[in-house]
Design an enzyme around this catalytic site. Structure first.
Site, PDB file in Angstrom:
ATOM      1  N   CYS A   1       1.192  -1.411  -0.122  1.00  0.00           N
ATOM      2  CA  CYS A   1      -0.052   0.160  -0.082  1.00  0.00           C
ATOM      3  C   CYS A   1       1.126   0.865  -0.166  1.00  0.00           C
ATOM      4  O   CYS A   1       2.528   0.939   0.452  1.00  0.00           O
ATOM      5  CB  CYS A   1      -1.112  -0.452   1.750  1.00  0.00           C
TER       6      CYS A   1
ATOM      7  N   THR B   1       1.030   3.651   2.150  1.00  0.00           N
ATOM      8  CA  THR B   1       1.650   3.638   3.130  1.00  0.00           C
ATOM      9  C   THR B   1       2.898   2.910   3.182  1.00  0.00           C
ATOM     10  O   THR B   1       3.977   3.459   4.411  1.00  0.00           O
ATOM     11  CB  THR B   1       1.010   3.569   4.574  1.00  0.00           C
TER      12      THR B   1
ATOM     13  N   HIS C   1       5.308   5.277   1.721  1.00  0.00           N
ATOM     14  CA  HIS C   1       5.690   5.874   2.776  1.00  0.00           C
ATOM     15  C   HIS C   1       6.989   5.298   3.700  1.00  0.00           C
ATOM     16  O   HIS C   1       8.193   6.064   4.079  1.00  0.00           O
ATOM     17  CB  HIS C   1       4.545   6.786   3.454  1.00  0.00           C
TER      18      HIS C   1
ATOM     19  N   HIS D   1       0.720  -4.093   6.520  1.00  0.00           N
ATOM     20  CA  HIS D   1      -1.016  -4.063   7.003  1.00  0.00           C
ATOM     21  C   HIS D   1      -2.060  -4.995   6.446  1.00  0.00           C
ATOM     22  O   HIS D   1      -2.573  -4.874   7.237  1.00  0.00           O
ATOM     23  CB  HIS D   1      -0.944  -2.742   7.545  1.00  0.00           C
TER      24      HIS D   1
ATOM     25  N   CYS E   1     -13.680   3.771  24.433  1.00  0.00           N
ATOM     26  CA  CYS E   1     -14.021   5.245  24.303  1.00  0.00           C
ATOM     27  C   CYS E   1     -15.489   6.190  23.710  1.00  0.00           C
ATOM     28  O   CYS E   1     -15.696   4.912  23.597  1.00  0.00           O
ATOM     29  CB  CYS E   1     -13.764   5.917  23.379  1.00  0.00           C
TER      30      CYS E   1
ATOM     31  N   CYS F   1     -15.931   4.225  20.446  1.00  0.00           N
ATOM     32  CA  CYS F   1     -15.729   2.353  20.180  1.00  0.00           C
ATOM     33  C   CYS F   1     -17.584   2.778  21.216  1.00  0.00           C
ATOM     34  O   CYS F   1     -18.079   1.441  20.526  1.00  0.00           O
ATOM     35  CB  CYS F   1     -14.770   2.396  21.500  1.00  0.00           C
TER      36      CYS F   1
ATOM     37  N   CYS G   1     -12.168   5.496  16.650  1.00  0.00           N
ATOM     38  CA  CYS G   1     -11.759   5.272  18.000  1.00  0.00           C
ATOM     39  C   CYS G   1     -11.074   6.628  18.361  1.00  0.00           C
ATOM     40  O   CYS G   1     -10.151   6.965  17.665  1.00  0.00           O
ATOM     41  CB  CYS G   1     -11.190   3.876  18.654  1.00  0.00           C
TER      42      CYS G   1
ATOM     43  N   ARG H   1      -3.378   3.027 -15.989  1.00  0.00           N
ATOM     44  CA  ARG H   1      -4.892   3.239 -14.569  1.00  0.00           C
ATOM     45  C   ARG H   1      -5.693   3.339 -14.985  1.00  0.00           C
ATOM     46  O   ARG H   1      -6.813   3.052 -14.734  1.00  0.00           O
ATOM     47  CB  ARG H   1      -4.071   3.984 -13.585  1.00  0.00           C
TER      48      ARG H   1
HETATM   49  N1  LIG Z   1      -9.528   7.058   3.807  1.00  0.00           N
HETATM   50  C1  LIG Z   1      -8.416   6.214   3.266  1.00  0.00           C
HETATM   51  O1  LIG Z   1      -9.671   5.580   4.792  1.00  0.00           O
HETATM   52  C2  LIG Z   1      -7.527   6.064   3.138  1.00  0.00           C
HETATM   53  C3  LIG Z   1      -6.981   4.758   3.179  1.00  0.00           C
HETATM   54  C4  LIG Z   1      -5.977   4.739   2.096  1.00  0.00           C
HETATM   55  C5  LIG Z   1      -5.502   5.039   0.688  1.00  0.00           C
HETATM   56  N2  LIG Z   1      -6.019   6.888   1.414  1.00  0.00           N
HETATM   57  C6  LIG Z   1      -5.281   8.060   0.518  1.00  0.00           C
HETATM   58  O2  LIG Z   1      -6.183   7.202  -0.662  1.00  0.00           O
HETATM   59  C7  LIG Z   1      -5.503   8.171  -1.588  1.00  0.00           C
HETATM   60  C8  LIG Z   1      -5.755   7.033  -2.639  1.00  0.00           C
HETATM   61  O3  LIG Z   1      -4.623   5.753  -2.241  1.00  0.00           O
HETATM   62  P1  LIG Z   1      -3.834   4.705  -3.028  1.00  0.00           P
HETATM   63  O4  LIG Z   1      -3.909   3.382  -2.999  1.00  0.00           O
HETATM   64  O5  LIG Z   1      -4.985   4.685  -4.768  1.00  0.00           O
HETATM   65  O6  LIG Z   1      -3.143   5.850  -3.667  1.00  0.00           O
HETATM   66  P2  LIG Z   1      -1.907   6.051  -5.200  1.00  0.00           P
HETATM   67  O7  LIG Z   1      -1.102   7.415  -5.436  1.00  0.00           O
HETATM   68  O8  LIG Z   1      -2.030   4.338  -5.514  1.00  0.00           O
HETATM   69  O9  LIG Z   1      -3.237   7.004  -6.191  1.00  0.00           O
HETATM   70  C9  LIG Z   1      -3.834   8.010  -6.256  1.00  0.00           C
HETATM   71  C10 LIG Z   1      -3.587   8.070  -8.020  1.00  0.00           C
HETATM   72  O10 LIG Z   1      -3.906   9.446  -8.389  1.00  0.00           O
HETATM   73  C11 LIG Z   1      -3.375  10.043  -9.525  1.00  0.00           C
HETATM   74  N3  LIG Z   1      -3.814  11.178  -9.356  1.00  0.00           N
HETATM   75  C12 LIG Z   1      -2.533  12.441  -9.244  1.00  0.00           C
HETATM   76  N4  LIG Z   1      -2.817  13.847  -9.529  1.00  0.00           N
HETATM   77  C13 LIG Z   1      -4.037  13.723  -9.876  1.00  0.00           C
HETATM   78  C14 LIG Z   1      -5.082  14.649 -10.140  1.00  0.00           C
HETATM   79  N5  LIG Z   1      -4.535  15.827 -11.093  1.00  0.00           N
HETATM   80  N6  LIG Z   1      -6.242  14.707 -11.106  1.00  0.00           N
HETATM   81  C15 LIG Z   1      -6.591  12.981 -10.616  1.00  0.00           C
HETATM   82  N7  LIG Z   1      -5.549  11.656 -11.084  1.00  0.00           N
HETATM   83  C16 LIG Z   1      -4.985  11.878  -9.735  1.00  0.00           C
HETATM   84  C17 LIG Z   1      -2.307   9.523  -9.509  1.00  0.00           C
HETATM   85  O11 LIG Z   1      -1.830   9.392 -11.317  1.00  0.00           O
HETATM   86  C18 LIG Z   1      -2.302   7.888  -8.720  1.00  0.00           C
HETATM   87  O12 LIG Z   1      -2.663   6.569  -9.664  1.00  0.00           O
HETATM   88  C19 LIG Z   1      -4.303   8.818  -1.191  1.00  0.00           C
HETATM   89  O13 LIG Z   1      -3.900  10.010  -0.896  1.00  0.00           O
HETATM   90  C20 LIG Z   1      -4.372   7.467  -0.124  1.00  0.00           C
HETATM   91  O14 LIG Z   1      -3.571   8.304   1.005  1.00  0.00           O
HETATM   92  C21 LIG Z   1      -6.958   6.953   2.036  1.00  0.00           C
HETATM   93 ZN   LIG Z   2      -3.176   0.160   3.135  1.00  0.00          ZN
HETATM   94 ZN   LIG Z   3     -11.943   3.568  20.849  1.00  0.00          ZN
END
Ligand SMILES: NC(=O)c1ccc[n+]([C@@H]2O[C@H](COP(=O)([O-])OP(=O)(O)OC[C@H]3O[C@@H](n4cnc5c(N)ncnc54)[C@H](O)[C@@H]3O)[C@@H](O)[C@H]2O)c1
Ligand SMILES: [Zn+2]
Ligand SMILES: [Zn+2]
Length: 345
Positions: A40, A42, A45, A66, A99, A102, A110, A203
């Site tokens: 993923c 993350t 990162h 994860h 909490c 929860c 949480c 993609r």
């Molecule tokens: N809210 C949550 O619970 C949660 C959980 C997981 C991931 N995320 C977040 O969700 C997002 C997507 O996750 P992912 O694993 O698919 O990430 P990813 O980085 O693989 O996908 C992001 C996509 O966005 C595209 N992109 C970049 N700029 C763009 C634009 N201007 N217009 C359209 N597309 C564009 C990229 O080319 C890429 O394919 C990330 O920001 C991640 O941090 C959030």
């Molecule tokens: Zn993940």
């Molecule tokens: Zn909790």
């Protein structure tokens, strides 16, 4: 003591496979033999040890990963709902159980939320331990590869469920794994028309195969103009923002019709400017923040849709590799060539 192979982040500039002891499950935990684990953003990162990772409270060395599926091979003394041999997928939000959230059924947010592989060791290993509550039993007919991606799939599915897409025109911005899973979910849940945007041609091609009717590349055409042209000048009924791009988030509101719904899933790396009057108030935009999956309504619906065959997410898995080839998987993901990479230990 039995030992296992595990991919550990050992220092800010190093990650490596090491031999470490197989963990013992605590009283409320199960020990899983990992059958598949997905890579993923993350993990990337943490691998690069960027500003986010440095500030996330991760103590090194840490076993990475994860998103996973595995088989229960041992249970702690207070585990009553799972047995040896059960197939499980892992919910990565570890709730405190005490909490306010929860206690009112919002344990996925949480107040003392801990995250699997950030605050605990993760699953890029032969074995891992998780609390019983986060080990979601799944039927055998869901493959381990799909089991390993249920965590991100659940986030995407939930964003679509909460946006009420049946009979609606849906724009998905960003076609990484989350966006692609949102495209597939919107198709399954009856969206009448799905537009998907990304700056990556491979993609976008996958988005087309997963149910998008119109793909658009903001590098080649103005996405706001394109969406307005596709919707008779009104804008999309629903926007699922899954890119985290500041530009895409700002444009999402301009692509939305008056009274429409925006699900924000993508995480921008910095604060951003939004003209609240125009973007939200006069438009009466309904903003839905999505952090993970509800425990366990989202999981139950996701499992039902997967078992029924109505939800197909396999096109998003572009690579399956043995864990020993982790470096290749990370390089593929970092280069943007891969979409979802799954490791099999
Ligand atoms: N809210 C949550 O619970 C949660 C959980 C997981 C991931 N995320 C977040 O969700 C997002 C997507 O996750 P992912 O694993 O698919 O990430 P990813 O980085 O693989 O996908 C992001 C996509 O966005 C595209 N992109 C970049 N700029 C763009 C634009 N201007 N217009 C359209 N597309 C564009 C990229 O080319 C890429 O394919 C990330 O920001 C991640 O941090 C959030
Ligand atoms: Zn993940
Ligand atoms: Zn909790």
């Amino acid at each position: 003591m039995q030992r296992m192979r595990a991919l550990r982040k050992t220092s800010p500039d190093k990650a490596e496979i090491q031999q470490v002891p197989v963990p013992e499950p605590a009283a409320d935990q199960v020990l899983l033999q990992v059958s598949a684990a997905a890579l993923c953003g993350t993990d990337l990162h943490i691998y690069r040890w960027n500003a986010w990772a440095r500030g996330a409270g991760i103590q090194l060395p840490r076993i990475m990963g994860h998103e996973c599926c595995g088989e229960v091979v041992a249970v702690g003394e207070n585990v009553f709902g799972l047995a040896i041999g059960d197939k499980v997928a892992v919910e990565t939000h570890l709730p405190c159980g005490q909490c306010l959230q929860c206690r009112i059924g919002e344990q996925h947010i949480c107040n003392n939320l801990k995250l699997f592989s950030i605050h605990t060791d993760g699953c890029f290993a032969e074995y891992t331990t998780v609390p019983e509550i986060c080990a979601r039993k799944i039927p055998q007919e869901i493959s381990s590869r799909v089991g390993a991606i249920m965590e991100p799939l659940g986030t995407a599915l939930r964003s679509v469920l909460e946006s009420k897409v049946a009979g609606a025109t849906v724009l998905v911005t960003g076609c990484g794994p989350i966006g692609l899973f949102a495209v597939a979910s919107a198709s399954t849940l009856g969206a009448s028309r799905i537009l998907a945007s990304d700056v990556s041609a491979p993609r976008l091609e996958i988005a087309g195969r997963m149910g998008a009717h119109r793909i658009l590349d903001p590098g080649r055409e103005d996405p706001v103009e394109a969406v307005l042209a596709e919707t008779g000048g009104y804008g999309a009924d629903v926007v699922i923002e899954a890119s985290g791009s500041i530009t895409a988030i700002q444009q999402a509101f301009r692509c939305l019709r008056k009274g429409g719904r925006v699900a924000l899933v993508g995480l921008p790396s910095m604060p951003l400017e939004l003209e609240i009057g125009k973007a939200v108030v006069f438009k009466e935009a309904k903003i839905i923040g999505i952090h993970g999956r509800t425990m366990f309504d989202t999981w139950t619906r996701m499992e039902n849709l997967l078992v029924s065959g109505k939800l197909d997410v396999l096109p998003a898995i572009t690579h399956v590799l043995p864990l020993d080839r982790w470096q290749e998987g990370f390089d593929l993901a970092l280069s943007g060539t891969a979409c979802k990479v799954v490791f099999e230990p």
